[in-house]
Design an enzyme around this catalytic site. Sequence first.
Site, PDB file in Angstrom:
ATOM      1  N   CYS A   1      11.820  -6.232  -2.044  1.00  0.00           N
ATOM      2  CA  CYS A   1      11.759  -7.256  -3.075  1.00  0.00           C
ATOM      3  C   CYS A   1      12.556  -8.474  -2.630  1.00  0.00           C
ATOM      4  O   CYS A   1      13.358  -8.407  -1.707  1.00  0.00           O
ATOM      5  CB  CYS A   1      12.326  -6.715  -4.383  1.00  0.00           C
ATOM      6  SG  CYS A   1      11.547  -5.174  -4.920  1.00  0.00           S
TER       7      CYS A   1
ATOM      8  N   ARG B   1       8.214 -10.939   0.738  1.00  0.00           N
ATOM      9  CA  ARG B   1       8.933  -9.680   0.575  1.00  0.00           C
ATOM     10  C   ARG B   1       8.377  -8.830  -0.567  1.00  0.00           C
ATOM     11  O   ARG B   1       8.790  -7.680  -0.741  1.00  0.00           O
ATOM     12  CB  ARG B   1      10.416  -9.949   0.308  1.00  0.00           C
ATOM     13  CG  ARG B   1      11.108 -10.739   1.390  1.00  0.00           C
ATOM     14  CD  ARG B   1      12.582 -10.887   1.083  1.00  0.00           C
ATOM     15  NE  ARG B   1      13.251  -9.598   1.127  1.00  0.00           N
ATOM     16  CZ  ARG B   1      13.786  -9.069   2.218  1.00  0.00           C
ATOM     17  NH1 ARG B   1      13.710  -9.711   3.356  1.00  0.00           N
ATOM     18  NH2 ARG B   1      14.385  -7.908   2.176  1.00  0.00           N
TER      19      ARG B   1
ATOM     20  N   TRP C   1       8.085  -5.836  -5.116  1.00  0.00           N
ATOM     21  CA  TRP C   1       7.123  -4.915  -4.517  1.00  0.00           C
ATOM     22  C   TRP C   1       7.398  -3.566  -5.153  1.00  0.00           C
ATOM     23  O   TRP C   1       8.464  -2.981  -4.967  1.00  0.00           O
ATOM     24  CB  TRP C   1       7.301  -4.857  -2.997  1.00  0.00           C
ATOM     25  CG  TRP C   1       6.248  -4.053  -2.295  1.00  0.00           C
ATOM     26  CD1 TRP C   1       5.026  -4.479  -1.878  1.00  0.00           C
ATOM     27  CD2 TRP C   1       6.339  -2.670  -1.921  1.00  0.00           C
ATOM     28  NE1 TRP C   1       4.344  -3.451  -1.269  1.00  0.00           N
ATOM     29  CE2 TRP C   1       5.131  -2.328  -1.278  1.00  0.00           C
ATOM     30  CE3 TRP C   1       7.317  -1.684  -2.063  1.00  0.00           C
ATOM     31  CZ2 TRP C   1       4.874  -1.054  -0.779  1.00  0.00           C
ATOM     32  CZ3 TRP C   1       7.073  -0.414  -1.580  1.00  0.00           C
ATOM     33  CH2 TRP C   1       5.855  -0.108  -0.944  1.00  0.00           C
TER      34      TRP C   1
ATOM     35  N   ASN D   1      16.961  -4.899  -5.192  1.00  0.00           N
ATOM     36  CA  ASN D   1      16.040  -4.546  -4.114  1.00  0.00           C
ATOM     37  C   ASN D   1      16.492  -3.214  -3.548  1.00  0.00           C
ATOM     38  O   ASN D   1      17.659  -3.045  -3.201  1.00  0.00           O
ATOM     39  CB  ASN D   1      16.079  -5.629  -3.024  1.00  0.00           C
ATOM     40  CG  ASN D   1      15.209  -5.290  -1.828  1.00  0.00           C
ATOM     41  OD1 ASN D   1      14.345  -4.425  -1.896  1.00  0.00           O
ATOM     42  ND2 ASN D   1      15.444  -5.978  -0.722  1.00  0.00           N
ATOM     43  N   GLY D   2      15.582  -2.240  -3.471  1.00  0.00           N
ATOM     44  CA  GLY D   2      15.944  -0.936  -2.934  1.00  0.00           C
ATOM     45  C   GLY D   2      15.502   0.190  -3.853  1.00  0.00           C
ATOM     46  O   GLY D   2      14.714  -0.015  -4.778  1.00  0.00           O
TER      47      GLY D   2
ATOM     48  N   GLU E   1      -3.531  -2.867  17.663  1.00  0.00           N
ATOM     49  CA  GLU E   1      -2.989  -4.007  16.929  1.00  0.00           C
ATOM     50  C   GLU E   1      -4.098  -4.864  16.333  1.00  0.00           C
ATOM     51  O   GLU E   1      -3.991  -5.344  15.198  1.00  0.00           O
ATOM     52  CB  GLU E   1      -2.099  -4.830  17.863  1.00  0.00           C
ATOM     53  CG  GLU E   1      -1.554  -6.127  17.268  1.00  0.00           C
ATOM     54  CD  GLU E   1      -0.627  -5.920  16.088  1.00  0.00           C
ATOM     55  OE1 GLU E   1      -0.301  -6.923  15.421  1.00  0.00           O
ATOM     56  OE2 GLU E   1      -0.230  -4.765  15.803  1.00  0.00           O
TER      57      GLU E   1
ATOM     58  N   LYS F   1      -4.514  -5.631  12.310  1.00  0.00           N
ATOM     59  CA  LYS F   1      -4.581  -6.970  11.722  1.00  0.00           C
ATOM     60  C   LYS F   1      -5.778  -7.103  10.791  1.00  0.00           C
ATOM     61  O   LYS F   1      -5.684  -7.665   9.702  1.00  0.00           O
ATOM     62  CB  LYS F   1      -4.665  -8.032  12.832  1.00  0.00           C
ATOM     63  CG  LYS F   1      -3.382  -8.292  13.542  1.00  0.00           C
ATOM     64  CD  LYS F   1      -2.384  -8.979  12.640  1.00  0.00           C
ATOM     65  CE  LYS F   1      -0.970  -8.538  12.904  1.00  0.00           C
ATOM     66  NZ  LYS F   1      -0.604  -7.173  12.739  1.00  0.00           N
TER      67      LYS F   1
ATOM     68  N   GLU G   1      -5.165  -5.105   7.588  1.00  0.00           N
ATOM     69  CA  GLU G   1      -4.107  -5.669   6.750  1.00  0.00           C
ATOM     70  C   GLU G   1      -4.584  -6.826   5.886  1.00  0.00           C
ATOM     71  O   GLU G   1      -4.232  -6.909   4.706  1.00  0.00           O
ATOM     72  CB  GLU G   1      -2.956  -6.171   7.629  1.00  0.00           C
ATOM     73  CG  GLU G   1      -2.044  -5.101   8.173  1.00  0.00           C
ATOM     74  CD  GLU G   1      -0.931  -5.699   8.997  1.00  0.00           C
ATOM     75  OE1 GLU G   1       0.233  -5.350   8.751  1.00  0.00           O
ATOM     76  OE2 GLU G   1      -1.206  -6.518   9.894  1.00  0.00           O
TER      77      GLU G   1
ATOM     78  N   HIS H   1     -15.250  11.193  22.385  1.00  0.00           N
ATOM     79  CA  HIS H   1     -14.691  12.424  21.826  1.00  0.00           C
ATOM     80  C   HIS H   1     -14.584  12.351  20.306  1.00  0.00           C
ATOM     81  O   HIS H   1     -13.701  12.980  19.724  1.00  0.00           O
ATOM     82  CB  HIS H   1     -13.329  12.710  22.446  1.00  0.00           C
ATOM     83  CG  HIS H   1     -13.388  12.982  23.912  1.00  0.00           C
ATOM     84  ND1 HIS H   1     -13.937  14.128  24.433  1.00  0.00           N
ATOM     85  CD2 HIS H   1     -12.994  12.225  24.973  1.00  0.00           C
ATOM     86  CE1 HIS H   1     -13.863  14.079  25.758  1.00  0.00           C
ATOM     87  NE2 HIS H   1     -13.309  12.933  26.104  1.00  0.00           N
TER      88      HIS H   1
ATOM     89  N   LYS I   1       6.633  -7.966   3.764  1.00  0.00           N
ATOM     90  CA  LYS I   1       7.033  -8.287   5.129  1.00  0.00           C
ATOM     91  C   LYS I   1       8.153  -7.395   5.643  1.00  0.00           C
ATOM     92  O   LYS I   1       8.089  -6.866   6.732  1.00  0.00           O
ATOM     93  CB  LYS I   1       7.477  -9.757   5.185  1.00  0.00           C
ATOM     94  CG  LYS I   1       7.814 -10.236   6.590  1.00  0.00           C
ATOM     95  CD  LYS I   1       6.572 -10.357   7.423  1.00  0.00           C
ATOM     96  CE  LYS I   1       6.856 -10.830   8.822  1.00  0.00           C
ATOM     97  NZ  LYS I   1       5.666 -10.771   9.662  1.00  0.00           N
TER      98      LYS I   1
END
Length: 615
Positions: free
Chosen positions: A2, A27, A75, A101-102, A488, A492, A495, A511, A610
């Site tokens: 957050c 955040r 968040w 936050n946490g 990666e 992207k 996301e 496979h 983030k």
Amino acid sequence: MCGIVGYIGSKQAYPIVTKGLERLEYRGYDSAGIVLFDTDTIKLCKTKGKVADLKSKAELEGVTSGNIGLGHTRWATHGVPNDVNAHPHYSNSGNLVIIHNGIIENYGAIKKALQKRGYHFESDTDTEVLVNLIEDIKLNEDVKLGKAVQIALNQVIGAYAIAVFDKTKPDEIIAAKLGSPLAIGVGEDEFFIASDASPFIEYTNNAIYLEDEQMAIIRIGRDIKVRQIKDDKAVAPYVQELQLNLEQIEKNGYDHFMLKEIHEQPEAIKDTYRGRLRINDGIIKMAGIEDNIERLANAQRIIIVACGTSWHAGLVAEYIFEDLIRIPVEVEYASEFRYRNPVITPNDVVIAISQSGETADTLAAIKLAKEKGAFVFGVCNVVGSSIARETHAGAYTHAGPEIGVASTKAFTTQITVLSLIALKLAQYKGQLSASQFREYIAEMEAIPTKVEECLKVDAHVKYISSMYKDSRNFLYLGRGYNFPVALEGALKLKEISYIHAEGYPAAEMKHGPIALIDEHMPVVVIATKKGHYEKVISNIQEIKSRKAKIIAVVTKGDTEVKEMADHVIEVPETLEGLAPLITTIPLQLLSYHIAVMRECNVDQPRNLAKSVTVE
């Protein structure tokens, strides 16, 4: 995950706090809230949605005046995103207000105890439990707010960055941290509180970063007092000058932070090797490596711990470390490493990678490695972050602030630092000849120019994106150094566009994933000239025979793949070990343009944040 913003001083707090929240939306952004103190009255406004929704509601309700303010962008962890669960939260009396936050892990037991004492709760959050615990201690033990916060935090288990205000003592804010970052800006007779320095950079260049298990008493007209939470010991606050400017955290004409950060990569890579890569002297200069060269060069094993994009950078490092310095490397998800009772010895070196330097799982992995006697080296972007402080030594990436949730320049600058480390150790161990070393560092110096050349394919990539923006699935394939780039690239796309995508080693396609391939499946293949080129050609033929659409990233001038692929994106030639710095660029652009065409929020993709400071 957050965002916290606070202000206490003579200015109007509302514009400072709301602008700060906008800068911290990376955040968390599923709900937001603000509380202001104005002439003996606390005014609160909070809402589900983004900071823009909060501002509209606050201005409609007249919650805009006051010289003390606390703001929060969330968040969600405990409780769904809604108006009630949004921060700030009141205590039952309405005198105390908190932002947090946490995660408070033992909040359930504390909540039951408080309910037995007559407390009631409106939200599903652990934060409302914490503010009422502070109030209960303050009342029953007849102590000041700072002491009540200290006692309460010694009773909780978990992680936190908090700011607490008491309307009966309106010249003071109490701030504290454990595991989640918290910065205090020090101005002229005013103070700022934030999860990072970006909300107050235009007001002051002086900041105090609280260490874990520290709390600060912030009062108007007085110096900040910092104390240890466990033993109440006074700590002399260290005020440091910020190396950050306003231009770095603004879009500067780009439509999105992500696009700006993609285009910043040539300069970011250059900044990362600046002062370290000394072509004329034929050396790499890195104090963190040189001071620990024997320990690093003689490691029996290197373990890389990271999450997400940083984990992919670690996979690239595995290839280059084993190739150049001939030390076995294991790359671990930090979230799994910390829980699986790993075998770690004092002869191991652990490299922890994190853009923010605050990733909770990676921090926990560092602490475990240190307990086992391993030497821990950090790679992160944020000066003074928790990982920078927890590790024995390290190297910063110098990428500058990365605001877009989907990492781009973090990936390339992490690979840059890790490549420099590998080259430095290879030279020290005599694994490279003088001519090989000179070739490598000369090519490293040329990478920013080659990335600039890659960025020129933007219009072509945008055209390709328009053809596949409605696809439901993508497959990304690469071999050797380009296999992590495939992972990666798929990450992207997932996301920011919400299209299902998988990255795979090209040889593993047959496979399993080949069963998914048909005429509706776009397949992105990284097929550069150096590194298993002929094998990748065979894989492309297998794809083509199953009628998939092939988007190939190839070395400039390639003709063989061009005859088979539906679309070709050319990139400059480079050494195989540095190829990921080049081949990742068109994949970043592809995901960006597809997401924009799908009208997705590129900088703030759903459910993500983030800086992941919770498990």
